[in-house]
Structures are given as C-alpha cells and as structure tokens.
Design a protein around this motif. Structure first.
Motif, PDB file in Angstrom:
ATOM      1  N   ASP A  94       0.744  -1.265   0.004  1.00 50.95           N
ATOM      2  CA  ASP A  94      -0.076   0.016  -0.016  1.00 50.95           C
ATOM      3  C   ASP A  94       0.765   1.311   0.038  1.00 50.95           C
ATOM      4  N   GLY A  95       2.180   1.273   0.582  1.00 50.22           N
ATOM      5  CA  GLY A  95       3.136   2.387   0.765  1.00 50.22           C
ATOM      6  C   GLY A  95       3.647   2.650  -0.527  1.00 50.22           C
ATOM      7  N   LEU A  96       3.668   1.687  -1.288  1.00 52.83           N
ATOM      8  CA  LEU A  96       4.266   1.836  -2.954  1.00 52.83           C
ATOM      9  C   LEU A  96       3.355   2.591  -3.839  1.00 52.83           C
ATOM     10  N   ARG A  97       2.222   2.583  -3.445  1.00 51.78           N
ATOM     11  CA  ARG A  97       1.094   2.976  -4.527  1.00 51.78           C
ATOM     12  C   ARG A  97       1.303   4.819  -4.559  1.00 51.78           C
ATOM     13  N   PRO A  98       1.042   5.393  -5.542  1.00 51.97           N
ATOM     14  CA  PRO A  98       1.411   6.749  -5.749  1.00 51.97           C
ATOM     15  C   PRO A  98       0.296   7.771  -5.033  1.00 51.97           C
ATOM     16  N   GLU A  99      -0.911   7.318  -4.609  1.00 52.59           N
ATOM     17  CA  GLU A  99      -2.016   8.014  -4.109  1.00 52.59           C
ATOM     18  C   GLU A  99      -1.336   8.486  -2.671  1.00 52.59           C
ATOM     19  N   GLY A 100      -1.349   9.800  -2.523  1.00 46.97           N
ATOM     20  CA  GLY A 100      -0.925  10.265  -1.174  1.00 46.97           C
ATOM     21  C   GLY A 100       0.312  10.257  -0.706  1.00 46.97           C
ATOM     22  N   ALA A 101       1.467   9.949  -1.590  1.00 51.50           N
ATOM     23  CA  ALA A 101       2.878   9.627  -1.621  1.00 51.50           C
ATOM     24  C   ALA A 101       3.454  11.068  -1.199  1.00 51.50           C
TER      25      ALA A 101
END
Length: 72
Positions: free
Chosen positions: A54-61
């Motif tokens: 989930d931390g790899l996803r671009p949303e909210g990075a």
C-alpha cells in the motif's frame, strides 16, 4: 525485479521515486523482522507485506527522505 518496477512505475501503479532495489529490500524485510517476534503468528509477513505494498502506491505519496540504494 528492476524491469517489473520500471513497468509498474511507467503505468502509474507505483510511486515515481520507487526503484527495483527498494522493492527487493522491502520484500526481505517482513520475513527478517518477524523472525525476532516471540510467539508470532505463522504468517505475519503477509500483514506487513500488505502495508508495504500500500505504501508503494502513488496516491498520497510524500517525498522520500533519502535516495534509493544503488542497483546491484
């Protein structure tokens, strides 16, 4: 792994600043860390892998604090 991450990044499925080396290290971390937990559930790595993915996803990075490790 590097080509897979490159493709995922190009498709917008992972953050733009994540590298194949990052993913390799992240894949090893859950197994290593949970080996030190007394009375750990049989497969706790699945929980931590889900958090990592989930931390790899671009949303909210947010910007990462350090540069990625060098590719082998």
């Amino acid at each position: 792994m590097h080509r897979l991450v490159d493709r995922a990044r190009d498709d917008g499925a992972v953050r733009a600043d994540v590298t194949g080396a990052d993913v390799i290290l992240l894949m090893c971390a859950p197994s290593y860390v949970t080996s030190y937990l007394p009375d750990a559930a049989p497969d706790p790595w699945q929980r931590y892998l889900a958090i990592i993915v989930d931390g790899l996803r671009p949303e909210g990075a947010h910007p990462l604090p350090h540069p990625p490790p060098a590719a082998p």
